[in-house]
Scaffold this active site. Structure first.
Site, PDB file in Angstrom:
ATOM      1  N   LYS A 107       0.849  -1.197   0.000  1.00  0.00           N
ATOM      2  CA  LYS A 107       0.000   0.000   0.000  1.00  0.00           C
ATOM      3  C   LYS A 107       0.885   1.247   0.000  1.00  0.00           C
ATOM      4  O   LYS A 107       1.827   1.350   0.782  1.00  0.00           O
ATOM      5  CB  LYS A 107      -0.894  -0.024   1.239  1.00  0.00           C
ATOM      6  CG  LYS A 107      -2.059   0.938   1.207  1.00  0.00           C
ATOM      7  CD  LYS A 107      -3.025   0.612   2.349  1.00  0.00           C
ATOM      8  CE  LYS A 107      -4.247   1.502   2.308  1.00  0.00           C
ATOM      9  NZ  LYS A 107      -5.215   1.129   3.372  1.00  0.00           N
ATOM     10  N   GLY A 120      -1.229   8.115  -5.579  1.00  0.00           N
ATOM     11  CA  GLY A 120      -0.714   6.763  -5.451  1.00  0.00           C
ATOM     12  C   GLY A 120       0.067   6.504  -4.181  1.00  0.00           C
ATOM     13  O   GLY A 120       0.643   5.427  -4.016  1.00  0.00           O
ATOM     14  N   ASP A 246     -16.786  -1.559  -1.988  1.00  0.00           N
ATOM     15  CA  ASP A 246     -15.427  -1.911  -2.411  1.00  0.00           C
ATOM     16  C   ASP A 246     -14.520  -2.203  -1.224  1.00  0.00           C
ATOM     17  O   ASP A 246     -13.409  -2.702  -1.406  1.00  0.00           O
ATOM     18  CB  ASP A 246     -14.820  -0.808  -3.282  1.00  0.00           C
ATOM     19  CG  ASP A 246     -14.799   0.542  -2.591  1.00  0.00           C
ATOM     20  OD1 ASP A 246     -15.891   1.071  -2.315  1.00  0.00           O
ATOM     21  OD2 ASP A 246     -13.704   1.069  -2.314  1.00  0.00           O
TER      22      ASP A 246
END
Length: 478
Positions: A107, A120, A246
């Protein structure tokens, strides 16, 4: 020992990802790793001794084939369209000695095609929070992803302010989400939804693979796993904060720790996410939201699973949840049998706690010290309305005496399910603030403490939160 990685996701689900490698941070350095978990996964200690390496996206291990997954989802009840791994990369699937696999998901690994407007990256604050929360939940016995390592860096990442960029290595048997199924359903590609279901059954419900009724049985188990998970959240006072579809794990794991919070004061409508203005994801609404999310998953399966079968599975959710919740709450109260007055006693205690804003964790832990033949209770001084507490406690003692077990046996049970220590937000915040100044002592100390949540302590880890630590606002920014 050489680690072995397989590429099942890459090989079997070719239209669900983009292959790409992590983008390293500047001057990345490993600040914490999970020795116990590393040993369980047979990871050589040497991998943690040579700089950031794989933990910082600077290297890949033999057999790894990194990729970012695509999925979609409903966020705060509204269809959000395509989402996906916007800053996470699945480095590989480790093949374990027993034939099972473990995803290595990095991550904060850099931009992906699914980053949308993001950068990101992840910040040190959020990686520390997730590492602490996932390990706390694991040692509480609640299904969860795990944290393997944290890397910090000199790369600034801009959220409300500039923060240190960081990476977290998260591991889990699978990162399959409800949102994977939604992605292809809303693209009207039902055959790909079926492929996802077949993949899940083949690898995680293999006992159903040859059953002609496999889809119904599989979905029924997904419902049961979800119901059990939510029941466990409710019993320990855990609020997830962002239960979008999600963020729902197909395997019934606690997934994606963002603005979570454990109850301090008992507040049924507790909202831990300051972006949740309507309280959709409040503590007491979690069971209903999980069912709503399961209904969205069921919808994706409707092209190839009979609607009656899906509805039958959904109809079982409430009973499974109440069964798990009721059993655990009776244990928390020290009831060895089930009696008709149990629910009333629990609800009256909750009403009293809500009026007095009693500390959820401390109340049940102190109740564990009750002696059934003593009119005194260490809990009494926690309440302002002593008369109301005395009235409840007298009936509670009478109920305990119906079970005819010793105090020591009952207390042992209660202390095994009523933690002394949970990850309160202020404890995490203290570790974060020290780490941002370069001091990792508290991070390591707190991680070690969270490994033994049911042990009594005499430090501030088990005390009421200080005034500054109450109602800490936590956002989704990470």
């Amino acid at each position: 020992m050489t680690l072995s990685f397989v590429t099942r996701w890459r090989d079997e689900l070719p239209e669900t990802y983009t292959a790409l490698s992590p983008t390293p941070l500047n001057n990345a350095r490993l600040i914490w790793h999970n020795t116990e978990l590393a040993n369980t996964l047979s990871i050589p200690s040497s991998l943690f001794k040579n700089g950031a390496g794989v933990w910082g996206g600077e290297a890949l291990l033999p057999g790894m084939s990194p990729l970012a997954q695509v999925y979609s989802g409903h966020q705060f009840g509204v269809w959000a369209g395509q989402l996906g791994d916007g800053r996470g990369i699945l480095l590989g699937e480790q093949l374990l000695a027993d034939g099972t696999t473990m995803d290595w998901h990095l991550k904060g690994a850099g931009l992906t095609p699914y980053s949308r407007m993001g950068d990101g990256r992840a910040v040190l604050r959020s990686t520390i929070r997730e590492s602490l929360a996932s390990e706390a939940m694991h040692y509480l016995g609640i299904p969860t992803t795990r944290a393997l390592s944290i890397v910090t860096s000199d790369s600034p990442v801009y959220r409300e302010t500039a923060e240190p960029g960081a990476m977290l290595m998260r591991v889990a048997p699978s990162h399959l989400r409800f949102g994977h199924f939604e992605h292809f359903y809303y693209r009207r590609e039902s055959e790909k939804v079926r492929q996802l279901a077949d993949f899940a059954i083949r690898h995680y419900w293999s006992h159903l693979a040859d059953d002609e009724d496999k889809y119904r049985l599989w979905f029924s188990d997904v419902v049961a796993r979800t119901a059990s998970l939510i029941a466990q959240w409710q019993t320990v006072g855990f609020a997830h904060g962002v239960m979008n579809t999600d963020n729902m794990s197909l395997l019934g794991l606690t997934l994606d720790y963002g603005p979570f919070g454990f109850l301090d004061d008992y507040e049924p409508g507790f909202i831990c996410n300051h972006s949740d203005h309507q309280g959709r994801y409040s503590f007491d609404n979690q069971p209903a939201v999980a069912l709503w999310n399961l209904q969205r998953l069921a919808q994706t399966l409707s092209p190839f699973v009979a609607v009656d079968a899906l509805n039958e599975a959904l109809d079982s959710y409430q009973q499974v949840l109440l069964t798990h919740y009721g059993e655990r709450m009776r244990q928390k109260l020290g009831f060895m049998t089930e009696q008709k007055e149990d629910n009333a006693l629990l609800n009256e205690l909750f009403s009293l706690m809500a009026r007095e804003r009693s500390d959820y964790t401390r109340t049940f832990r102190m109740l564990s010290l009750t002696e059934q033949h003593s009119a005194a209770s260490p809990l009494r001084d926690e309440f302002i309305d002593r008369a109301a507490f005395d009235d409840w406690f007298a009936r509670y003692r009478g109920r305990l005496q119906q079970d005819e077990v010793s105090d020591s046996e009952r207390q042992q049970l209660m202390q095994s399910v009523n933690p002394a220590l949970v990850l309160r937000n202020w404890l995490a915040q203290r570790a974060i603030e020290a780490a941002e100044k370069g001091d990792m002592t508290e991070l390591h100390r707190l991680h070690e403490a969270l490994r033994n949540p049911f042990s009594d302590r005499d430090d501030d880890y088990v005390s009421r939160p200080p005034d500054w630590g109450k109602r800490l606002e936590v956002s989704c920014s990470s």
